[in-house]
Motif scaffolding. Structure first.
Motif, PDB file in Angstrom:
ATOM      1  N   SER A 325      16.994  37.688  -1.902  1.00 57.26           N
ATOM      2  CA  SER A 325      17.903  37.169  -0.876  1.00 57.26           C
ATOM      3  C   SER A 325      18.940  36.244  -1.496  1.00 57.26           C
ATOM      4  CB  SER A 325      17.109  36.416   0.204  1.00 57.26           C
ATOM      5  OG  SER A 325      17.977  35.871   1.185  1.00 57.26           O
ATOM      6  N   GLY A 326      20.069  36.129  -0.803  1.00 55.91           N
ATOM      7  CA  GLY A 326      21.095  35.161  -1.198  1.00 55.91           C
ATOM      8  C   GLY A 326      21.085  33.939  -0.317  1.00 55.91           C
ATOM      9  N   PHE A 361      16.790  43.427  -3.614  1.00 52.96           N
ATOM     10  CA  PHE A 361      17.032  42.611  -2.425  1.00 52.96           C
ATOM     11  C   PHE A 361      16.269  43.199  -1.243  1.00 52.96           C
ATOM     12  CE2 PHE A 361      20.609  41.894  -5.189  1.00 52.96           C
ATOM     13  CZ  PHE A 361      20.914  40.551  -5.036  1.00 52.96           C
ATOM     14  N   SER A 376      23.433  37.592   1.354  1.00 51.43           N
ATOM     15  CA  SER A 376      22.790  38.352   0.283  1.00 51.43           C
ATOM     16  C   SER A 376      23.739  39.378  -0.311  1.00 51.43           C
ATOM     17  CB  SER A 376      21.532  39.048   0.814  1.00 51.43           C
ATOM     18  OG  SER A 376      20.535  38.112   1.159  1.00 51.43           O
TER      19      SER A 376
END
Length: 496
Positions: A325-326, A361, A376
């Motif tokens: 994840s971002g 991701f 993300s």
């Protein structure tokens, strides 16, 4: 028939020949990947089944390994091969989310040949009683096979009571519900003493991943378990048991010289857990002058410049990083012990050293929203990754994520699924209010946003090394588009 136990199980003894069968698989509900990616990701052997083949060979049992997936064999062709070999036992590995695809082959082959079936895999230890409600399954191994399988075969051949063999599930008339489950066996500790997979029985020239460069290609496992506790992984918290550096490189050398393997994908959940061991493996590869192209999987918080330089010098060309994840809050929820700055630093360092970077991701984690997914996607692009994979979150059995789902919904969905093949529900995601359709669309959108950028396309074209790789890439890209990936996929493109 040698004894009453064998008669009840309908197993002919002595066990001199076994057939190991790996069926073909298609996309299913609750598949983490989208259909186009799943169908073009590559062709891989079942390493777990190949390990079992090595265990059988180690005790003098002749093995037939039928990779119907790689060989594109039909069910009838597979049955003909089994009949021609004449086994006393037919073996499969089974997973929970592919349960019914495997079961169809188990049932058909058992009915056609009359030979009893033995199933293994992590699934058997999670849902043993539910699995044995399906009468086509005669025996199951719960846990690892190295000690259980030899003891099972010895018991069958000698007439010993199978109830004395730990790590088994089997049919027995005097047991509750007609099924006996024996006590679990401790984890196999001396992993250096596990036989290598029976690669001499595998069609090694048929295997590839969508980004593999060379033939022959094979996956490898150099350790078991994982000391970390990511909530989505069934390996999390399982005792880490690494093979020694010399044992690992012995297998690499065998692959290189005997099976003409030129590319290896190390499937360990985190190859880099012990830095000294990684350096030793790299030094030993160089000492033996093995010119092998290989890839590993790692957490970003486990590598440093020294390790990366050693990996690069030994021929490691790609690292699959579990980024997930971002969004910092989502990362904390997943128990990824890192931050965005550290991720960026390690990806930049890996790129500078000359190793390709692949980022994993997930879409649909607890706390996930459209905002966090967009973060993300932007983060994946910012990282300048060579490749990225975006998977829909699927709470798998025996993970903390799935326990969260059971607590949240009060239902064991996978148990219900194994008991009832007509169950049509998509697996919910704990702590995530997004619908299945939304998660699916966002996952497709992530792929399009990452891969269909002019800058990335030019970079990818310059990186191509063969016509085969080019056609494979074009076909995958076209499949993504053709699978309605543009269907509201650029939805609200301005949101980015």
């Amino acid at each position: 028939m040698s004894n009453s136990q064998s008669r009840k199980l309908k197993i002919q003894t002595p066990i001199e020949r076994v057939s190991l069968i790996y069926p073909p698989y298609g996309a299913v509900k609750n598949e983490p990947g989208i259909k186009a990616v799943k169908e073009n990701y590559g062709v891989f052997p079942s390493l777990s089944l190949a390990y079992v083949g090595g265990v059988f060979q180690n005790i003098g049992v002749k093995v037939q390994f039928i990779d119907a997936n790689a060989m594109q064999l039909s069910l009838s062709e597979t049955i003909d091969k089994v009949r021609g070999f004449g086994p006393q036992l037919i073996c499969f590995t089974i997973t929970t989310y592919l349960f019914y695809q495997t079961l169809e082959w188990v049932r058909s082959i058992r009915e056609a040949t009359g030979v009893s079936t033995l199933l293994g895999g992590v699934h058997m230890g999670i849902y043993p009683s539910e699995t044995m409600t399906h009468g086509e399954i005669d025996l199951g191994v719960i846990g690892e096979a190295e000690e259980t399988v030899p003891e099972l075969i010895a018991a069958l051949n000698s007439g010993r009571d199978l109830a004395e063999v730990n790590g088994l599930i089997f049919r027995r008339e005097d047991a509750p519900d007609g099924v006996m489950v024996t006590p679990p066996r401790p984890l196999f500790q001396d992993v250096d003493n596990s036989p290598y997979p029976c690669r001499e029985l595998l069609p090694n020239d048929r295997y590839y991943s969508f980004i593999s460069q060379f033939k022959n290609f094979t996956p490898m496992i150099t350790s078991r378990g994982c000391p970390f506790h990511c909530i989505f992984c069934e390996q999390g918290g399982m005792k880490f048991r690494p093979r020694s550096a010399s044992n690992v490189v012995d297998e690499i050398e065998q692959c290189y010289h005997v099976y003409k393997v030129r590319e290896i994908d190390v499937f360990d959940s985190s190859f880099t857990t012990q830095r000294n061991r990684v350096i030793e493996i790299c030094d030993e590869i160089n000492r033996r002058n093995l010119k092998i192209y290989w890839a590993i999987r790692s957490r970003v918080d486990l590598v440093n410049a020294e390790m990366l330089e050693a990996l690069h010098s030994a021929g490691c060309k790609r690292i699959y990083y579990g980024i997930e994840s971002g969004d910092p809050d989502v990362l904390r929820t997943l128990r990824k012990e890192t931050d965005l700055a550290k991720i960026k630093q390690i990806i930049d360092l890996t790129n500078r050293i000359g190793i390709d970077t692949f980022g994993y991701f997930m879409v649909g984690s607890p706390g996930e929203t459209a905002r966090t997914i967009k973060q993300s996607i932007r983060f994946a692009i910012k990282l300048n990754l060579d490749y990225a994979q975006f998977s829909k979150v699927t709470p798998m059995p025996a993970t903390e994520l799935y326990r969260m789902l059971i607590q949240e919904r009060g239902r064991d969905y996978w148990s219900e699924y194994i008991l009832d093949p007509s169950m049509e529900i998509y697996m919910p995601r704990p702590g995530c209010a997004m619908s299945e359709d939304e998660v699916q669309r966002w996952t497709r959108s992530a792929y399009l946003r990452f891969y269909f950028r002019p800058k990335y396309i030019i970079k990818a074209l310059l990186r191509l090394k063969s016509w085969r790789e080019f056609t494979r890439s074009v076909y995958t890209a076209w499949s993504m588009v053709a699978e309605k990936l543009f269907e509201k996929m650029w939805f609200n493109k301005k949101q980015y």
